[in-house]
Design an enzyme around this catalytic site. Structure first.
Site, PDB file in Angstrom:
ATOM      1  N   ASP A 104      11.242 -21.550  41.311  1.00  0.00           N
ATOM      2  CA  ASP A 104      12.597 -20.989  41.271  1.00  0.00           C
ATOM      3  C   ASP A 104      13.518 -21.948  42.014  1.00  0.00           C
ATOM      4  O   ASP A 104      13.999 -22.921  41.435  1.00  0.00           O
ATOM      5  CB  ASP A 104      12.569 -19.571  41.867  1.00  0.00           C
ATOM      6  N   GLY A 106      12.411 -23.866  44.269  1.00  0.00           N
ATOM      7  CA  GLY A 106      11.544 -24.998  44.585  1.00  0.00           C
ATOM      8  C   GLY A 106      11.140 -25.048  46.048  1.00  0.00           C
ATOM      9  O   GLY A 106      10.354 -25.904  46.446  1.00  0.00           O
ATOM     10  N   LYS A 132      11.918 -22.078  36.227  1.00  0.00           N
ATOM     11  CA  LYS A 132      13.296 -21.610  36.049  1.00  0.00           C
ATOM     12  C   LYS A 132      14.311 -22.743  36.157  1.00  0.00           C
ATOM     13  O   LYS A 132      15.510 -22.518  36.012  1.00  0.00           O
ATOM     14  CB  LYS A 132      13.633 -20.520  37.083  1.00  0.00           C
ATOM     15  N   ASP A 161       4.690  -9.713  40.637  1.00  0.00           N
ATOM     16  CA  ASP A 161       5.006  -8.334  40.998  1.00  0.00           C
ATOM     17  C   ASP A 161       6.484  -8.094  41.237  1.00  0.00           C
ATOM     18  O   ASP A 161       7.273  -9.016  41.457  1.00  0.00           O
ATOM     19  CB  ASP A 161       4.267  -7.944  42.276  1.00  0.00           C
TER      20      ASP A 161
HETATM   21  P1  IMP Z   1      11.064 -20.597  45.162  1.00  0.00           P
HETATM   22  O1  IMP Z   1      10.484 -20.891  46.508  1.00  0.00           O
HETATM   23  O2  IMP Z   1      12.508 -20.198  45.219  1.00  0.00           O
HETATM   24  O3  IMP Z   1      10.801 -21.701  44.135  1.00  0.00           O
HETATM   25  O4  IMP Z   1      10.384 -19.285  44.648  1.00  0.00           O
HETATM   26  C1  IMP Z   1       9.123 -19.299  44.139  1.00  0.00           C
HETATM   27  C2  IMP Z   1       8.396 -18.041  44.548  1.00  0.00           C
HETATM   28  O5  IMP Z   1       9.221 -16.888  44.420  1.00  0.00           O
HETATM   29  C3  IMP Z   1       7.241 -17.864  43.598  1.00  0.00           C
HETATM   30  O6  IMP Z   1       6.051 -18.175  44.297  1.00  0.00           O
HETATM   31  C4  IMP Z   1       7.296 -16.429  43.192  1.00  0.00           C
HETATM   32  O7  IMP Z   1       6.268 -15.730  43.854  1.00  0.00           O
HETATM   33  C5  IMP Z   1       8.612 -15.881  43.663  1.00  0.00           C
HETATM   34  N1  IMP Z   1       9.483 -15.583  42.520  1.00  0.00           N
HETATM   35  C6  IMP Z   1      10.554 -16.282  42.081  1.00  0.00           C
HETATM   36  N2  IMP Z   1      11.104 -15.723  41.007  1.00  0.00           N
HETATM   37  C7  IMP Z   1      10.363 -14.618  40.752  1.00  0.00           C
HETATM   38  C8  IMP Z   1      10.402 -13.613  39.706  1.00  0.00           C
HETATM   39  O8  IMP Z   1      11.251 -13.623  38.799  1.00  0.00           O
HETATM   40  N3  IMP Z   1       9.442 -12.657  39.757  1.00  0.00           N
HETATM   41  C9  IMP Z   1       8.483 -12.614  40.722  1.00  0.00           C
HETATM   42  N4  IMP Z   1       8.390 -13.530  41.702  1.00  0.00           N
HETATM   43  C10 IMP Z   1       9.317 -14.520  41.711  1.00  0.00           C
END
Ligand code: IMP
Ligand code: MG
Length: 182
Positions: A104, A106, A132, A161
């Site tokens: 998402d 990152g 994403k 979840d």
């Molecule tokens: P980041 O650190 O912003 O890249 O987020 C990644 C983490 O957020 C992932 O390991 C997911 O567990 C959680 N995450 C991000 N988007 C979603 C979603 O749409 N549904 C469920 N978990 C999400």
């Protein structure tokens, strides 16, 4: 089983098809004795299917897990990544493949990659089920391997979840607002 509140993006057949192609790519790019580290909890079903697809291609990954947290029970990232449980395998000098459900912002993969590099991993490649990035850009880390692009919506199922619910669904679906209860 799709009920009100879900819009299916990727069903079981589509997921298995993409995982086979992803396993082909990984088998070409990495050593057969790579270390696969799945980031819990969201990647557990993805990792289970992917490592068996790697086995079918002659790879014998050493498998471990680390637990990171950036989400509570909300649908927005808290912005801080916390290491709740580290992997046990010694990664010094090894090729590591990090597995996560979604890229998402990152932050999670950037944190985990840096952590494993600090512990002496020779290379750290990243592999996600859903990316994403294409939907919004500006990710802090990019994935080396990704099964699917994902719209910038909150998705559940296939291990992912919302407030500990919906991990058991065999498909990836967008959770509509009416499926969110708080
Ligand atoms: P980041 O650190 O912003 O890249 O987020 C990644 C983490 O957020 C992932 O390991 C997911 O567990 C959680 N995450 C991000 N988007 C979603 C979603 O749409 N549904 C469920 N978990 C999400
Ligand atoms: Mg996660």
């Amino acid at each position: 089983m799709t009920g009100p509140g879900f819009r299916v993006l990727y069903d079981e057949r589509m997921i298995q098809g993409r995982l086979n192609a992803l396993a082909d790519d990984i088998a070409r790019a990495m050593a057969p004795d790579l270390i696969a580290i799945a980031i819990l909890k969201g990647s557990f079903i993805f990792a289970a299917d992917l490592i068996r697809a790697l086995h079918a291609r002659g790879l014998s990954p050493h498998v471990d897990f680390m637990t990171l947290s950036s989400y509570g029970t909300a649908t927005q990232s808290s912005g801080t990544v916390t290491l709740l449980r580290d992997a046990e395998i010694d990664v010094r000098g090894q090729q590591v493949l990090l597995l996560d459900d979604i890229l998402d912002s990152g932050r999670t993969l950037a944190f985990a990659s840096r952590h494993l590099a600090d512990k002496g991993a020779a290379t750290v490649k990243t592999c996600v089920l859903l990316d994403k990035y294409a939907a919004k850009g500006n990710a802090l880390a990019k994935a080396d391997f990704a099964a699917f692009a994902c719209p910038d919506d909150f998705v559940v199922g296939y291990g992912m979840d919302y407030a500990h619910m919906y991990r058991e669904l065999p498909f990836v679906a967008v959770l509509d607002q009416k499926g969110v209860r708080d």
